[in-house]
Design a protein around this motif. Structure first.
Motif, PDB file in Angstrom:
ATOM      1  N   VAL A  87      11.676  14.859 -53.071  1.00  0.00           N
ATOM      2  CA  VAL A  87      12.293  16.193 -53.070  1.00  0.00           C
ATOM      3  C   VAL A  87      11.338  17.194 -52.431  1.00  0.00           C
ATOM      4  N   THR A  88      10.081  17.150 -52.813  1.00  0.00           N
ATOM      5  CA  THR A  88       9.082  18.057 -52.247  1.00  0.00           C
ATOM      6  C   THR A  88       8.991  17.884 -50.736  1.00  0.00           C
ATOM      7  N   ARG A  89       8.922  16.629 -50.279  1.00  0.00           N
ATOM      8  CA  ARG A  89       8.836  16.351 -48.840  1.00  0.00           C
ATOM      9  C   ARG A  89      10.065  16.867 -48.099  1.00  0.00           C
ATOM     10  N   LEU A  90      11.235  16.671 -48.680  1.00  0.00           N
ATOM     11  CA  LEU A  90      12.475  17.116 -48.046  1.00  0.00           C
ATOM     12  C   LEU A  90      12.435  18.618 -47.756  1.00  0.00           C
ATOM     13  N   PHE A  91      11.973  19.399 -48.718  1.00  0.00           N
ATOM     14  CA  PHE A  91      11.932  20.851 -48.534  1.00  0.00           C
ATOM     15  C   PHE A  91      10.751  21.283 -47.668  1.00  0.00           C
ATOM     16  N   GLU A  92       9.613  20.631 -47.822  1.00  0.00           N
ATOM     17  CA  GLU A  92       8.459  20.983 -46.982  1.00  0.00           C
ATOM     18  C   GLU A  92       8.763  20.752 -45.510  1.00  0.00           C
ATOM     19  N   GLN A  93       9.542  19.730 -45.189  1.00  0.00           N
ATOM     20  CA  GLN A  93       9.927  19.468 -43.794  1.00  0.00           C
ATOM     21  C   GLN A  93      10.724  20.635 -43.213  1.00  0.00           C
ATOM     22  N   GLN A  94      11.346  21.414 -44.064  1.00  0.00           N
ATOM     23  CA  GLN A  94      12.138  22.559 -43.622  1.00  0.00           C
ATOM     24  C   GLN A  94      11.379  23.878 -43.753  1.00  0.00           C
ATOM     25  N   GLY A  95      10.133  23.810 -44.239  1.00  0.00           N
ATOM     26  CA  GLY A  95       9.340  25.017 -44.449  1.00  0.00           C
ATOM     27  C   GLY A  95       9.838  25.838 -45.626  1.00  0.00           C
ATOM     28  N   ILE A  96      10.480  25.183 -46.574  1.00  0.00           N
ATOM     29  CA  ILE A  96      11.055  25.844 -47.753  1.00  0.00           C
ATOM     30  C   ILE A  96      10.289  25.385 -48.993  1.00  0.00           C
ATOM     31  N   GLU A  97      10.043  26.309 -49.888  1.00  0.00           N
ATOM     32  CA  GLU A  97       9.418  25.983 -51.170  1.00  0.00           C
ATOM     33  C   GLU A  97      10.346  25.045 -51.952  1.00  0.00           C
ATOM     34  N   TRP A 115      25.740  17.042 -49.946  1.00  0.00           N
ATOM     35  CA  TRP A 115      25.360  18.084 -48.985  1.00  0.00           C
ATOM     36  C   TRP A 115      24.915  17.388 -47.712  1.00  0.00           C
ATOM     37  N   ASP A 116      25.581  17.653 -46.625  1.00  0.00           N
ATOM     38  CA  ASP A 116      25.364  16.870 -45.413  1.00  0.00           C
ATOM     39  C   ASP A 116      24.067  17.165 -44.663  1.00  0.00           C
ATOM     40  N   LYS A 117      23.305  18.155 -45.074  1.00  0.00           N
ATOM     41  CA  LYS A 117      22.068  18.493 -44.350  1.00  0.00           C
ATOM     42  C   LYS A 117      20.825  17.830 -44.951  1.00  0.00           C
ATOM     43  N   GLY A 118      20.937  17.250 -46.129  1.00  0.00           N
ATOM     44  CA  GLY A 118      19.755  16.729 -46.824  1.00  0.00           C
ATOM     45  C   GLY A 118      19.765  15.226 -47.005  1.00  0.00           C
ATOM     46  N   ARG A 119      19.121  14.516 -46.077  1.00  0.00           N
ATOM     47  CA  ARG A 119      18.989  13.059 -46.151  1.00  0.00           C
ATOM     48  C   ARG A 119      17.566  12.670 -45.795  1.00  0.00           C
ATOM     49  N   LEU A 120      17.073  11.630 -46.437  1.00  0.00           N
ATOM     50  CA  LEU A 120      15.786  11.084 -46.031  1.00  0.00           C
ATOM     51  C   LEU A 120      15.694   9.625 -46.401  1.00  0.00           C
ATOM     52  N   ARG A 121      14.879   8.919 -45.653  1.00  0.00           N
ATOM     53  CA  ARG A 121      14.686   7.476 -45.840  1.00  0.00           C
ATOM     54  C   ARG A 121      13.300   7.264 -46.439  1.00  0.00           C
ATOM     55  N   THR A 122      13.212   6.276 -47.313  1.00  0.00           N
ATOM     56  CA  THR A 122      11.927   5.889 -47.874  1.00  0.00           C
ATOM     57  C   THR A 122      11.888   4.364 -47.927  1.00  0.00           C
ATOM     58  N   ALA A 123      10.917   3.805 -48.591  1.00  0.00           N
ATOM     59  CA  ALA A 123      10.808   2.346 -48.679  1.00  0.00           C
ATOM     60  C   ALA A 123      10.691   1.913 -50.131  1.00  0.00           C
ATOM     61  N   LEU A 124      11.244   0.744 -50.414  1.00  0.00           N
ATOM     62  CA  LEU A 124      11.059   0.092 -51.704  1.00  0.00           C
ATOM     63  C   LEU A 124      10.140  -1.094 -51.457  1.00  0.00           C
ATOM     64  N   TRP A 125       9.027  -1.114 -52.166  1.00  0.00           N
ATOM     65  CA  TRP A 125       8.008  -2.151 -52.016  1.00  0.00           C
ATOM     66  C   TRP A 125       7.882  -2.945 -53.308  1.00  0.00           C
ATOM     67  N   PHE A 126       7.355  -4.136 -53.182  1.00  0.00           N
ATOM     68  CA  PHE A 126       6.857  -4.870 -54.326  1.00  0.00           C
ATOM     69  C   PHE A 126       5.367  -5.045 -54.060  1.00  0.00           C
ATOM     70  N   VAL A 127       4.531  -4.693 -55.014  1.00  0.00           N
ATOM     71  CA  VAL A 127       3.081  -4.682 -54.797  1.00  0.00           C
ATOM     72  C   VAL A 127       2.343  -5.416 -55.917  1.00  0.00           C
TER      73      VAL A 127
END
Length: 170
Positions: free
Chosen positions: A66-76, A120-132
């Motif tokens: 969530v933090t990354r999603l907003f930081e990418q837009q320059g929004i708190e 909301w169609d403007k907010g999407r992001l991809r991440t990864a699921l790992w096994f470690v």
């Protein structure tokens, strides 16, 4: 830290000094209660950030997404929030009208198709699921068997690469 043999991990970087197998790359999207559809459709980033959010504790990957999603837009990042620590609880709270959150896209689409939420169609992001597991333990017979089983369950090629993520040198 040696307290666990292995773990699933969501995020772009699975940690330091671990042996990691990428299982999939889920997409997350911003989901809101169905009753908020008109508000959501017309909202920009600042308006979405100002809405009540359902977030996980600050230490979690979901919160960092969530933090990354907003930081990418320059929004708190959102400040008004209810805290929950399980995906099923977050999903239920969004459906119940409590607030906005990130949901895995496949879950959100199913709920949206049922008329329970809106996306909301403007907010999407991809991440990864790992096994470690801890680096150096990847040759442990139990962990080798577990990595092989995960390749089978997740339908990864038998030789799907697992990689060592080195420790930071100090």
């Amino acid at each position: 830290e040696g307290r666990r043999d292995a773990s699933f991990y969501f995020g772009d970087a699975p940690g330091r000094d671990v042996f990691a197998l990428k299982l999939r790359e889920p997409v997350y999207c911003v989901a809101a209660p169905a009753a908020w559809a008109d508000r959501i459709k017309a909202a920009g980033w600042a308006e979405i950030a100002a809405m009540p959010w359902i977030l996980t504790p600050a230490i979690s990957t979901h919160n960092r997404l969530v933090t990354r999603l907003f930081e990418q837009q320059g929004i708190e990042p959102p400040q008004r929030c209810v805290e929950a620590d399980q995906e099923a609880v977050i999903e239920t709270l969004v459906v119940s009208g409590v607030g906005v959150s990130l949901l895995r896209e496949e879950l959100a689409q199913a709920r949206a198709a049922a008329g329970e939420i809106c996306i909301w169609d403007k907010g999407r992001l991809r991440t990864a699921l790992w096994f470690v597991c801890a680096a150096g333990r990847e040759e442990d017979p139990l962990l080798k068997a577990l990595f092989a089983l995960l390749r089978e369950i997740w339908q990864l090629p038998e030789n799907a690469p697992a990689k060592r993520v080195p420790a930071l040198s100090g």
